[in-house]
Design a protein around this motif. Structure first.
Motif, PDB file in Angstrom:
ATOM      1  N   MET A   1      11.537  27.039   1.585  1.00 18.50           N
ATOM      2  CA  MET A   1      10.564  27.064   2.504  1.00 18.50           C
ATOM      3  C   MET A   1       9.627  25.586   2.182  1.00 18.50           C
ATOM      4  SD  MET A   1       7.944  28.301   4.453  1.00 18.50           S
ATOM      5  CE  MET A   1       8.454  30.188   4.430  1.00 18.50           C
ATOM      6  N   ALA A   2       9.255  24.785   3.173  1.00 22.60           N
ATOM      7  CA  ALA A   2       8.751  23.393   2.707  1.00 22.60           C
ATOM      8  C   ALA A   2       7.368  23.755   2.007  1.00 22.60           C
ATOM      9  CB  ALA A   2       8.496  22.751   4.194  1.00 22.60           C
ATOM     10  N   ILE A   3       7.028  23.091   0.991  1.00 22.43           N
ATOM     11  CA  ILE A   3       5.902  22.928   0.338  1.00 22.43           C
ATOM     12  C   ILE A   3       4.730  21.828   1.271  1.00 22.43           C
ATOM     13  CG2 ILE A   3       4.688  22.491  -1.831  1.00 22.43           C
ATOM     14  CD1 ILE A   3       7.644  22.440  -2.945  1.00 22.43           C
ATOM     15  N   LYS A   4       3.599  22.398   1.830  1.00 22.59           N
ATOM     16  CA  LYS A   4       2.759  21.559   2.274  1.00 22.59           C
ATOM     17  C   LYS A   4       1.989  21.013   1.254  1.00 22.59           C
ATOM     18  CE  LYS A   4       3.096  23.947   6.650  1.00 22.59           C
ATOM     19  NZ  LYS A   4       3.930  23.005   7.382  1.00 22.59           N
ATOM     20  N   GLU A   5       1.749  19.711   1.178  1.00 23.46           N
ATOM     21  CA  GLU A   5       0.678  19.073   0.280  1.00 23.46           C
ATOM     22  C   GLU A   5      -0.174  18.057   0.951  1.00 23.46           C
ATOM     23  OE1 GLU A   5      -1.304  18.841  -2.128  1.00 23.46           O
ATOM     24  OE2 GLU A   5       0.231  20.045  -3.656  1.00 23.46           O
ATOM     25  N   ARG A   6      -0.992  17.517   0.273  1.00 24.05           N
ATOM     26  CA  ARG A   6      -1.682  16.242   0.699  1.00 24.05           C
ATOM     27  C   ARG A   6      -1.560  15.213  -0.611  1.00 24.05           C
ATOM     28  NH1 ARG A   6      -4.596  20.653   1.672  1.00 24.05           N
ATOM     29  NH2 ARG A   6      -5.564  20.562  -0.302  1.00 24.05           N
ATOM     30  N   MET A   7      -0.830  14.033  -0.161  1.00 23.09           N
ATOM     31  CA  MET A   7      -0.599  13.131  -1.166  1.00 23.09           C
ATOM     32  C   MET A   7      -0.700  11.619  -0.572  1.00 23.09           C
ATOM     33  SD  MET A   7       2.984  14.237  -2.973  1.00 23.09           S
ATOM     34  CE  MET A   7       2.897  15.564  -4.314  1.00 23.09           C
ATOM     35  N   SER A   8      -1.003  10.743  -1.734  1.00 18.39           N
ATOM     36  CA  SER A   8      -0.992   9.478  -1.060  1.00 18.39           C
ATOM     37  C   SER A   8       0.487   9.057  -1.123  1.00 18.39           C
ATOM     38  CB  SER A   8      -1.840   8.376  -2.130  1.00 18.39           C
ATOM     39  OG  SER A   8      -0.799   8.331  -3.230  1.00 18.39           O
ATOM     40  N   GLY A   9       0.786   7.785  -0.477  1.00 16.32           N
ATOM     41  CA  GLY A   9       2.220   7.244  -0.395  1.00 16.32           C
ATOM     42  C   GLY A   9       2.848   7.146  -1.737  1.00 16.32           C
ATOM     43  N   ASN A  10       1.912   6.561  -2.799  1.00 18.96           N
ATOM     44  CA  ASN A  10       2.446   6.392  -4.190  1.00 18.96           C
ATOM     45  C   ASN A  10       2.627   7.455  -4.539  1.00 18.96           C
ATOM     46  OD1 ASN A  10       2.433   3.457  -4.089  1.00 18.96           O
ATOM     47  ND2 ASN A  10       0.652   3.370  -5.175  1.00 18.96           N
ATOM     48  N   GLU A  11       1.858   8.701  -4.444  1.00 22.41           N
ATOM     49  CA  GLU A  11       2.022  10.087  -5.019  1.00 22.41           C
ATOM     50  C   GLU A  11       3.324  10.551  -4.587  1.00 22.41           C
ATOM     51  OE1 GLU A  11      -2.015  12.393  -6.050  1.00 22.41           O
ATOM     52  OE2 GLU A  11      -1.966  11.578  -3.948  1.00 22.41           O
ATOM     53  N   ALA A  12       3.538  10.463  -3.125  1.00 24.43           N
ATOM     54  CA  ALA A  12       4.824  11.207  -2.732  1.00 24.43           C
ATOM     55  C   ALA A  12       6.126  10.372  -3.336  1.00 24.43           C
ATOM     56  CB  ALA A  12       4.797  10.811  -1.040  1.00 24.43           C
ATOM     57  N   VAL A  13       6.045   8.948  -3.396  1.00 24.73           N
ATOM     58  CA  VAL A  13       7.322   8.582  -3.952  1.00 24.73           C
ATOM     59  C   VAL A  13       7.406   9.013  -5.272  1.00 24.73           C
ATOM     60  CG1 VAL A  13       8.237   6.191  -4.694  1.00 24.73           C
ATOM     61  CG2 VAL A  13       7.216   6.313  -2.240  1.00 24.73           C
ATOM     62  N   SER A  14       6.395   8.935  -6.051  1.00 20.05           N
ATOM     63  CA  SER A  14       6.249   9.593  -7.536  1.00 20.05           C
ATOM     64  C   SER A  14       7.017  10.846  -7.701  1.00 20.05           C
ATOM     65  CB  SER A  14       4.940   9.259  -8.252  1.00 20.05           C
ATOM     66  OG  SER A  14       4.501   8.009  -8.135  1.00 20.05           O
ATOM     67  N   TYR A  15       6.493  11.619  -6.421  1.00 22.24           N
ATOM     68  CA  TYR A  15       7.032  12.962  -6.589  1.00 22.24           C
ATOM     69  C   TYR A  15       8.363  13.196  -6.368  1.00 22.24           C
ATOM     70  CZ  TYR A  15       6.581  18.114  -5.930  1.00 22.24           C
ATOM     71  OH  TYR A  15       6.763  19.439  -5.851  1.00 22.24           O
ATOM     72  N   LEU A 106       9.325  -0.565  -3.185  1.00 21.32           N
ATOM     73  CA  LEU A 106       8.428  -1.807  -3.009  1.00 21.32           C
ATOM     74  C   LEU A 106       7.284  -1.552  -1.963  1.00 21.32           C
ATOM     75  CD1 LEU A 106       8.179  -4.700  -2.906  1.00 21.32           C
ATOM     76  CD2 LEU A 106       9.571  -4.998  -0.782  1.00 21.32           C
ATOM     77  N   VAL A 107       6.060  -1.506  -2.613  1.00 26.64           N
ATOM     78  CA  VAL A 107       4.787  -1.304  -1.661  1.00 26.64           C
ATOM     79  C   VAL A 107       4.357  -2.745  -1.430  1.00 26.64           C
ATOM     80  CG1 VAL A 107       2.548  -0.444  -1.936  1.00 26.64           C
ATOM     81  CG2 VAL A 107       4.546   0.492  -3.482  1.00 26.64           C
ATOM     82  N   SER A 173       0.275   3.493   0.790  1.00 28.65           N
ATOM     83  CA  SER A 173       0.434   3.698  -0.686  1.00 28.65           C
ATOM     84  C   SER A 173      -0.902   4.514  -1.346  1.00 28.65           C
ATOM     85  CB  SER A 173       0.661   2.457  -1.438  1.00 28.65           C
ATOM     86  OG  SER A 173      -0.437   1.625  -1.450  1.00 28.65           O
ATOM     87  N   HIS A 174      -1.877   4.235  -0.794  1.00 26.74           N
ATOM     88  CA  HIS A 174      -3.186   4.666  -1.450  1.00 26.74           C
ATOM     89  C   HIS A 174      -4.019   5.973  -0.482  1.00 26.74           C
ATOM     90  CE1 HIS A 174      -2.475   1.878  -4.213  1.00 26.74           C
ATOM     91  NE2 HIS A 174      -3.753   2.352  -5.064  1.00 26.74           N
ATOM     92  N   ALA A 175      -3.557   5.937   0.834  1.00 25.54           N
ATOM     93  CA  ALA A 175      -4.233   6.755   1.723  1.00 25.54           C
ATOM     94  C   ALA A 175      -3.654   7.975   1.698  1.00 25.54           C
ATOM     95  CB  ALA A 175      -4.218   6.201   3.409  1.00 25.54           C
ATOM     96  N   VAL A 176      -4.366   9.159   1.820  1.00 26.35           N
ATOM     97  CA  VAL A 176      -3.823  10.502   1.565  1.00 26.35           C
ATOM     98  C   VAL A 176      -3.620  11.025   2.927  1.00 26.35           C
ATOM     99  CG1 VAL A 176      -4.490  12.861   0.592  1.00 26.35           C
ATOM    100  CG2 VAL A 176      -4.792  10.991  -0.540  1.00 26.35           C
ATOM    101  N   GLU A 177      -2.258  11.621   3.057  1.00 23.22           N
ATOM    102  CA  GLU A 177      -2.232  12.283   4.441  1.00 23.22           C
ATOM    103  C   GLU A 177      -1.344  13.793   3.814  1.00 23.22           C
ATOM    104  OE1 GLU A 177      -0.811   8.443   6.852  1.00 23.22           O
ATOM    105  OE2 GLU A 177       0.579   9.723   6.052  1.00 23.22           O
ATOM    106  N   ASN A 178      -1.390  14.681   4.868  1.00 18.05           N
ATOM    107  CA  ASN A 178      -0.628  15.941   4.969  1.00 18.05           C
ATOM    108  C   ASN A 178       0.768  15.363   4.929  1.00 18.05           C
ATOM    109  OD1 ASN A 178      -2.979  17.376   5.188  1.00 18.05           O
ATOM    110  ND2 ASN A 178      -2.706  17.423   7.356  1.00 18.05           N
ATOM    111  N   ILE A 179       1.644  16.287   4.058  1.00 17.09           N
ATOM    112  CA  ILE A 179       2.934  15.811   3.719  1.00 17.09           C
ATOM    113  C   ILE A 179       3.783  17.137   3.584  1.00 17.09           C
ATOM    114  CG2 ILE A 179       2.612  15.442   1.274  1.00 17.09           C
ATOM    115  CD1 ILE A 179       4.835  13.321   1.597  1.00 17.09           C
ATOM    116  N   GLU A 180       4.914  17.396   3.780  1.00 21.12           N
ATOM    117  CA  GLU A 180       5.824  18.711   3.656  1.00 21.12           C
ATOM    118  C   GLU A 180       7.019  17.924   2.613  1.00 21.12           C
ATOM    119  OE1 GLU A 180       7.859  20.209   6.684  1.00 21.12           O
ATOM    120  OE2 GLU A 180       5.627  21.314   7.514  1.00 21.12           O
ATOM    121  N   LEU A 181       6.884  18.636   1.341  1.00 24.18           N
ATOM    122  CA  LEU A 181       7.891  18.367   0.286  1.00 24.18           C
ATOM    123  C   LEU A 181       8.971  19.349   0.491  1.00 24.18           C
ATOM    124  CD1 LEU A 181       5.026  17.877  -2.386  1.00 24.18           C
ATOM    125  CD2 LEU A 181       6.229  15.904  -0.954  1.00 24.18           C
ATOM    126  N   LEU A 182      10.208  18.826  -0.289  1.00 23.55           N
ATOM    127  CA  LEU A 182      11.195  20.001  -0.265  1.00 23.55           C
ATOM    128  C   LEU A 182      11.136  20.450  -1.718  1.00 23.55           C
ATOM    129  CD1 LEU A 182      14.062  17.616   1.253  1.00 23.55           C
ATOM    130  CD2 LEU A 182      12.842  19.371   2.131  1.00 23.55           C
TER     131      LEU A 182
END
Length: 393
Positions: A1-15, A106-107, A173-182
């Motif tokens: 089940m995908a994990i629905k989250e809100r993250m910036s691009g930097n957060e997403a890459v760090s995750y 690379l940002v 990198s700094h804008a927060v968007e809806n995202i689906e994580l594995l």
């Protein structure tokens, strides 16, 4: 089940980095990528990953340390932007020529001068001929997905090359968007363990890394490196197919958006593709046959594939978010023009420069470009081949 989250691009890459849990991460801070090593170091401090984090004195040192760790048999990575990438220049070439499958987040940020911390692609494009694979993201979801696919591409036995996973500074990198994580387990299974065949700390099989190469061998080494980059295209596509099975998200060398019957196509890279897609939807609603191609993989460059995708349109606007100072085009413009010529796609093409130093690129700008293309084809208006969008005269 995908994990629905809100993250910036930097957060997403760090995750994604946390989920992959690489062995070594050397890093030096630079805006707008600083958050990535900051967040990864916090994951490590909290016991959520056991990566060895190495604070170094410069970006040159961070890439040097990443190469050393990779040569020793460790899966390694770093992150940087702009002048940080420029300071790594010598080491970028060494990583590729020594066939080190390490990763770089690379940002994208404009290179000085004048000093500016906002987005354009001059850093990544400046490193386009260093031998690295380069994959660009439109949004935060793609930045996350691209990074998870990075190591299976780079470490593939047919490739063994370093890879840059690129995203636009601040815009993603700094804008927060809806995202689906594995889930962590899916990511770990997909990426797998790093088991190099040869490495420095293997006592049973001593090797040299980066030895002096006599004239008799250099050309053969360069050719093998070029062949590996060419083979990376098929590997990128096969990894994307496997990734689609666990994520439901499909990726290729580029994305074609409403191009099937398009007379006018805009070709561009990164976050501006979202703006262009919105403009295309609006123009389609009033009967305009327009479309967008968003280039995802810049290296290896999909020349033949792009030429075939553009072959049936009347004219293409090639959009560069950096200047190459050739006096005739930006880097994407020169590559696409060459591809059209080599593969005999007999269409008109015009190169535009936009968004330097973070200059806004709007839906209205897209309208203006398509209007110019239409006037060129229908009214025979002469269109300047190489022009800036949004320039203050």
């Amino acid at each position: 089940m995908a994990i629905k989250e809100r993250m910036s691009g930097n957060e997403a890459v760090s995750y994604a980095i946390r989920q992959i849990n690489p062995d070594v991460m050397p890093a030096f801070p630079i805006t707008p990528s600083t958050e990535i090593p900051q967040m990864v170091s916090a994951y490590i401090a909290n016991g959520e990953m056991d990566t060895a984090f190495i604070p170094v004195e410069s970006e040159h040192s961070s890439m040097s340390a990443a190469i050393g760790a990779q040569a020793a048999g460790a899966r390694s990575l770093t992150a940087t932007s702009s002048a940080g990438l420029a300071l790594m220049w010598e080491e970028l070439l060494l990583a590729a020529s020594n066939r080190m499958p390490l990763a770089l987040a690379l940002v994208n940020r404009t290179l000085s001068g004048p000093i500016n911390i906002n987005c354009d692609h001059s850093d990544g494009m400046g490193a386009r001929d260093t031998g690295w694979i380069q994959i660009y993201a439109e949004n935060n979801q793609e930045a996350y997905d691209n990074f998870i696919q990075a190591y299976p591409i780079a470490e593939h036995e047919d490739v063994h090359l370093p890879i840059m996973i690129c995203q636009d500074g601040f815009i993603t990198s700094h804008a927060v968007e809806n995202i689906e994580l594995l889930e962590d387990e899916k990511v770990k299974a997909f990426v797998g363990d790093y088991c190099p065949e040869e490495y420095l700390l293997n006592p049973g099989k001593p090797i040299s890394v980066g030895p002096y190469s006599a004239t008799n061998y250099v050309m053969e080494a360069k050719k093998n490196q070029a062949l590996a980059l060419q083979r990376a295209k098929d590997v990128i596509l096969s990894v994307a197919k496997e990734y689609e099975k666990i994520s439901g998200r499909s990726y290729g060398l580029f994305e074609e958006y409403r191009t099937q019957d398009a007379d006018y196509i805009m070709l561009l890279i990164g976050s501006a593709a979202g703006t262009a897609k919105q403009a295309v939807d609006n123009l389609r609603a009033i009967g305009k046959r327009v479309g967008v191609i968003k280039l995802r993989v810049f290296r290896p460059f999909p020349a033949e594939e792009l030429a075939n995708a553009l072959r049936n349109c009347k004219v293409c606007a090639i959009m560069d978010r950096c200047e190459s100072y050739s006096g005739g085009s930006g880097p994407l413009g020169s590559e696409v023009m060459a591809a059209l010529f080599c593969y005999q796609a007999k269409i008109e093409a015009v190169n535009f420069i936009y968004g330097l130093g973070g200059r806004d690129f709007t839906v209205g700008d897209v309208y203006d470009v398509f209007q110019k293309l239409e006037a060129m084809i229908n009214d025979g208006q002469k269109l300047e081949q190489y022009q800036y969008i949004g320039l203050r005269e």
